[in-house]
Design an enzyme around this catalytic site. Structure first.
Site, PDB file in Angstrom:
ATOM      1  N   LYS A 193      30.622  38.498  34.435  1.00  0.00           N
ATOM      2  CA  LYS A 193      31.851  39.215  34.083  1.00  0.00           C
ATOM      3  C   LYS A 193      31.539  40.141  32.924  1.00  0.00           C
ATOM      4  O   LYS A 193      31.152  39.689  31.838  1.00  0.00           O
ATOM      5  CB  LYS A 193      32.954  38.231  33.704  1.00  0.00           C
ATOM      6  CG  LYS A 193      34.240  38.941  33.292  1.00  0.00           C
ATOM      7  CD  LYS A 193      35.384  37.976  33.073  1.00  0.00           C
ATOM      8  CE  LYS A 193      36.626  38.736  32.625  1.00  0.00           C
ATOM      9  NZ  LYS A 193      37.768  37.837  32.412  1.00  0.00           N
ATOM     10  N   LYS A 246      32.217  40.824  38.422  1.00  0.00           N
ATOM     11  CA  LYS A 246      33.467  41.490  38.065  1.00  0.00           C
ATOM     12  C   LYS A 246      33.222  42.497  36.965  1.00  0.00           C
ATOM     13  O   LYS A 246      32.566  42.124  35.983  1.00  0.00           O
ATOM     14  CB  LYS A 246      34.463  40.428  37.598  1.00  0.00           C
ATOM     15  CG  LYS A 246      35.786  40.945  37.131  1.00  0.00           C
ATOM     16  CD  LYS A 246      36.607  39.815  36.593  1.00  0.00           C
ATOM     17  CE  LYS A 246      37.889  40.370  36.036  1.00  0.00           C
ATOM     18  NZ  LYS A 246      38.661  39.380  35.351  1.00  0.00           N
TER      19      LYS A 246
HETATM   20  C1  PBG Z   1      41.146  37.086  31.564  1.00  0.00           C
HETATM   21  C2  PBG Z   1      41.053  37.872  32.814  1.00  0.00           C
HETATM   22  C3  PBG Z   1      41.011  39.262  32.851  1.00  0.00           C
HETATM   23  C4  PBG Z   1      41.016  39.621  34.184  1.00  0.00           C
HETATM   24  C5  PBG Z   1      41.063  38.453  34.941  1.00  0.00           C
HETATM   25  N1  PBG Z   1      41.070  37.372  34.067  1.00  0.00           N
HETATM   26  C6  PBG Z   1      41.050  40.247  31.752  1.00  0.00           C
HETATM   27  C7  PBG Z   1      40.080  40.185  30.673  1.00  0.00           C
HETATM   28  O1  PBG Z   1      39.037  39.523  30.748  1.00  0.00           O
HETATM   29  O2  PBG Z   1      40.351  40.815  29.664  1.00  0.00           O
HETATM   30  C8  PBG Z   1      41.010  41.042  34.651  1.00  0.00           C
HETATM   31  C9  PBG Z   1      41.497  41.302  36.016  1.00  0.00           C
HETATM   32  C10 PBG Z   1      41.806  42.714  36.306  1.00  0.00           C
HETATM   33  O3  PBG Z   1      41.580  43.630  35.492  1.00  0.00           O
HETATM   34  O4  PBG Z   1      42.302  42.955  37.409  1.00  0.00           O
HETATM   35  N2  PBG Z   1      40.497  35.911  31.481  1.00  0.00           N
END
Ligand code: PBG
Length: 321
Positions: A193, A246
């Site tokens: 991520k 991601k």
């Molecule tokens: C937070 C989380 C995020 C997303 C999914 N879970 C945001 C972040 O890490 O700041 C992002 C999903 C998206 O942008 O569609 N744990």
């Protein structure tokens, strides 16, 4: 010329025969936002998406399920007054997420319900972990994540999905779940991520942006590839059932390399910024939404994703039908 590649493209019928990648509704996990209110409220930052009431969530998930989408992942918008520095609300058995899980499973027992494991919606600091003097504490956070995962398992979640990027959380959650008898609850790890600007609209949707600093001490640097493989290998050893990359669209090379490195199923998340870019360009009349959506998802699948999290899941399932 002996060889004319265009022969394999000369008709729709032949193109169907030689197509290497196909998309189906069964590939998708549909992310849905829920809040503690009786109303379904449009999300300004994500046109076409809503903060659903629990009732609205169940209806929307059911419609997607009836179109062949096998799974949803739920993200809660938590009331400001419930947010604390230790994020205790995340393991409240009567909290919004456990109630949403129960309602979904009661209405659609065969729908796969996945939940997000991270503290940001519950944390007064807006970070995925507990903050102390500006530092994101790893091991203290993992303890809370374990309680959150157990709480979701007790409510009936099929999959818990740590998106927090703390070290060691997959194994800790696996041990916590197994210790309580939840051997059957799966872990889909957000393994690679990245610290991405593409999450902006999502944080707007949940009012969950960090109050100070950024997420770069836990989410990955977009410059790195080998680090993604390292994270994937660790999560595999720690007991993850699937790994995730991601965002998706700007990280197709990562998806492809992760696919080579692991035998676990690979998920990819087409995140809010990817969604919004397509939505806004098509609303302006600059691109054809349907075509760009299909192409973007096909590219993610072609790169190696077995599973795709996308806000377009229901729309596309409808079109594929
Ligand atoms: C937070 C989380 C995020 C997303 C999914 N879970 C945001 C972040 O890490 O700041 C992002 C999903 C998206 O942008 O569609 N744990």
């Amino acid at each position: 010329m002996l060889i004319r590649p265009r022969r394999n493209r000369k008709s729709a019928a032949i193109r169907d025969l030689v197509r290497e990648t196909t998309l189906s509704a069964g590939d998708f996990i549909y992310p849905l936002f829920v809040h503690d209110s009786d109303e379904n409220v449009d999300i300004a930052a994500m046109p076409g998406c809503k903060r659903w009431s629990i009732e609205g969530l169940v209806k929307e998930a059911g419609e997607a399920y009836d179109l062949g989408v096998p799974a949803v992942v739920i993200f809660p918008a938590i009331k400001e007054e419930l947010k604390t520095s230790q994020a205790e609300e995340c393991f409240n058995p009567d909290g919004l997420v456990p109630r949403a899980i129960k309602a979904l499973k009661a209405a659609y027992p065969d729908l796969c319900v996945m939940t997000d494991i991270a503290l940001d919606p519950y944390n007064a600091d807006g970070h995925d972990g507990i903050v102390q003097d500006g530092e994101i504490l790893n091991d203290e956070t993992v303890e809370v994540l374990c309680k959150q995962a157990l709480c979701h398992a007790e409510a009936g979640a099929d999959i818990v999905s740590p998106s927090d990027m703390m070290d060691g959380r997959v194994q800790a959650i696996r041990e916590e779940l197994d210790g309580a008898g939840y051997h059957g609850v799966s872990i889909v790890a957000y393994s690679a991520k990245y610290a991405s600007a593409y999450y902006g609209p999502f944080r707007g949707a949940l009012d969950s942006a960090p109050k100070a600093g950024d997420k770069k001490t836990y989410q990955m640097d977009c410059a790195n590839v080998r680090e993604a493989i390292r994270e994937v290998m660790l999560d595999e050893e720690e007991g993850a059932d699937m790994v995730m990359v991601k965002p998706a669209g700007a990280y197709l090379d990562i998806i492809a390399k992760v696919k080579e490195a692991t035998t676990l199923p690979v998920a990819a998340y087409q995140v809010s910024g990817e969604y919004l870019m397509i939505k806004s360009a098509s609303a302006a009349g600059w691109v054809n939404e349907d075509a760009v959506v299909m192409e973007s998802l096909m590219a993610i699948k072609r790169a190696g994703a077995d599973v795709i999290l996308t806000y377009f899941a229901k729309d596309v399932a409808k079109r594929l039908k």
